[in-house]
Motif scaffolding. Structure first.
Motif, PDB file in Angstrom:
ATOM      1  N   ALA A 115       7.131 -22.888 -21.941  1.00  0.00           N
ATOM      2  CA  ALA A 115       6.485 -23.109 -23.192  1.00  0.00           C
ATOM      3  C   ALA A 115       5.492 -24.280 -22.949  1.00  0.00           C
ATOM      4  CB  ALA A 115       7.663 -23.892 -24.052  1.00  0.00           C
ATOM      5  N   GLU A 116       4.370 -24.058 -23.826  1.00  0.00           N
ATOM      6  CA  GLU A 116       3.448 -25.122 -23.747  1.00  0.00           C
ATOM      7  C   GLU A 116       3.914 -26.520 -24.167  1.00  0.00           C
ATOM      8  OE1 GLU A 116      -1.250 -25.460 -24.340  1.00  0.00           O
ATOM      9  OE2 GLU A 116      -0.464 -23.498 -24.621  1.00  0.00           O
ATOM     10  N   ARG A 117       3.240 -27.454 -23.664  1.00  0.00           N
ATOM     11  CA  ARG A 117       3.779 -28.836 -23.771  1.00  0.00           C
ATOM     12  C   ARG A 117       2.539 -29.471 -24.731  1.00  0.00           C
ATOM     13  NH1 ARG A 117       7.143 -31.444 -19.044  1.00  0.00           N
ATOM     14  NH2 ARG A 117       8.262 -29.865 -18.710  1.00  0.00           N
ATOM     15  N   PHE A 118       2.949 -30.068 -25.784  1.00  0.00           N
ATOM     16  CA  PHE A 118       2.015 -30.663 -26.542  1.00  0.00           C
ATOM     17  C   PHE A 118       2.415 -32.148 -26.415  1.00  0.00           C
ATOM     18  CE2 PHE A 118       2.186 -26.538 -28.140  1.00  0.00           C
ATOM     19  CZ  PHE A 118       0.976 -26.106 -28.418  1.00  0.00           C
TER      20      PHE A 118
ATOM     21  N   PRO B 233       9.622 -20.875 -29.770  1.00  0.00           N
ATOM     22  CA  PRO B 233       8.567 -20.697 -29.208  1.00  0.00           C
ATOM     23  C   PRO B 233       7.247 -20.993 -29.922  1.00  0.00           C
ATOM     24  CG  PRO B 233       9.254 -18.687 -29.522  1.00  0.00           C
ATOM     25  CD  PRO B 233      10.253 -19.844 -30.180  1.00  0.00           C
ATOM     26  N   PHE B 234       6.163 -21.708 -29.357  1.00  0.00           N
ATOM     27  CA  PHE B 234       4.864 -21.837 -30.229  1.00  0.00           C
ATOM     28  C   PHE B 234       3.952 -20.693 -29.828  1.00  0.00           C
ATOM     29  CE2 PHE B 234       6.025 -26.117 -28.146  1.00  0.00           C
ATOM     30  CZ  PHE B 234       6.720 -26.674 -29.490  1.00  0.00           C
TER      31      PHE B 234
ATOM     32  N   ASP C 261      11.264 -33.862 -28.641  1.00  0.00           N
ATOM     33  CA  ASP C 261      11.940 -33.444 -27.302  1.00  0.00           C
ATOM     34  C   ASP C 261      11.685 -32.129 -26.928  1.00  0.00           C
ATOM     35  OD1 ASP C 261      13.238 -35.916 -27.056  1.00  0.00           O
ATOM     36  OD2 ASP C 261      14.777 -35.247 -28.330  1.00  0.00           O
ATOM     37  N   GLU C 262      10.351 -31.667 -27.032  1.00  0.00           N
ATOM     38  CA  GLU C 262       9.878 -30.307 -26.425  1.00  0.00           C
ATOM     39  C   GLU C 262      10.614 -29.022 -27.228  1.00  0.00           C
ATOM     40  OE1 GLU C 262       9.841 -29.716 -22.477  1.00  0.00           O
ATOM     41  OE2 GLU C 262       8.970 -31.811 -22.226  1.00  0.00           O
ATOM     42  N   LEU C 263      11.302 -29.435 -28.562  1.00  0.00           N
ATOM     43  CA  LEU C 263      11.778 -28.392 -29.263  1.00  0.00           C
ATOM     44  C   LEU C 263      11.086 -28.159 -30.422  1.00  0.00           C
ATOM     45  CD1 LEU C 263      15.519 -29.679 -29.387  1.00  0.00           C
ATOM     46  CD2 LEU C 263      14.541 -27.797 -27.971  1.00  0.00           C
TER      47      LEU C 263
ATOM     48  N   ASP D  47      -3.038 -34.139 -29.735  1.00  0.00           N
ATOM     49  CA  ASP D  47      -3.659 -32.953 -29.271  1.00  0.00           C
ATOM     50  C   ASP D  47      -4.110 -32.307 -30.252  1.00  0.00           C
ATOM     51  OD1 ASP D  47      -2.902 -33.445 -26.708  1.00  0.00           O
ATOM     52  OD2 ASP D  47      -1.301 -32.011 -26.577  1.00  0.00           O
ATOM     53  N   GLN D  48      -5.350 -31.623 -30.335  1.00  0.00           N
ATOM     54  CA  GLN D  48      -6.126 -30.860 -31.413  1.00  0.00           C
ATOM     55  C   GLN D  48      -5.429 -29.413 -30.896  1.00  0.00           C
ATOM     56  OE1 GLN D  48     -10.002 -31.330 -31.733  1.00  0.00           O
ATOM     57  NE2 GLN D  48     -10.027 -33.442 -32.455  1.00  0.00           N
ATOM     58  N   VAL D  49      -4.959 -28.679 -32.214  1.00  0.00           N
ATOM     59  CA  VAL D  49      -4.486 -27.506 -31.987  1.00  0.00           C
ATOM     60  C   VAL D  49      -4.882 -26.691 -33.073  1.00  0.00           C
ATOM     61  CG1 VAL D  49      -2.408 -28.322 -30.791  1.00  0.00           C
ATOM     62  CG2 VAL D  49      -2.656 -28.318 -33.502  1.00  0.00           C
ATOM     63  N   SER D  50      -4.537 -25.342 -32.937  1.00  0.00           N
ATOM     64  CA  SER D  50      -5.180 -24.279 -33.728  1.00  0.00           C
ATOM     65  C   SER D  50      -4.021 -23.461 -33.935  1.00  0.00           C
ATOM     66  CB  SER D  50      -6.243 -23.494 -33.257  1.00  0.00           C
ATOM     67  OG  SER D  50      -6.557 -22.430 -34.157  1.00  0.00           O
ATOM     68  N   HIS D  51      -3.599 -23.152 -35.167  1.00  0.00           N
ATOM     69  CA  HIS D  51      -2.462 -22.240 -35.809  1.00  0.00           C
ATOM     70  C   HIS D  51      -2.852 -20.912 -36.443  1.00  0.00           C
ATOM     71  CE1 HIS D  51       0.951 -20.969 -37.844  1.00  0.00           C
ATOM     72  NE2 HIS D  51       1.981 -21.442 -36.710  1.00  0.00           N
TER      73      HIS D  51
END
Length: 75
Positions: free
Chosen positions: A26-29, A68-69, A50-52, A33-37
């Protein structure tokens, strides 16, 4: 005939077929962090759980996205 279940099938070592590839990690953020959805657009990560799950501020709304992202990409 039974429908396919979500359980993984066992791979026998003598099978002529290749085993399925392992799932990608799984990708770690991290914070800021700048993200795109795909649905919400551009945003900034404002919290990591907690990476969930991650909390993302998209300007007009704040959304909690769980793993999952699939539709979330780091820029």
């Amino acid at each position: 005939m039974k429908p396919a279940s979500g359980a993984l099938r066992r791979h026998l070592p003598t099978s002529p077929f290749k085993p399925p590839p392992p799932a990608p990690p799984a990708e770690r953020f991290s914070m800021n962090d700048q993200v795109s959805h795909d649905r919400y657009g551009l945003g900034v990560v404002i919290g990591v759980e907690d990476e969930l799950a991650v909390f993302v501020d998209f300007g007009s709304r704040q959304v909690r996205i769980t793993t999952p992202f699939d539709k979330l990409y780091k820029l």
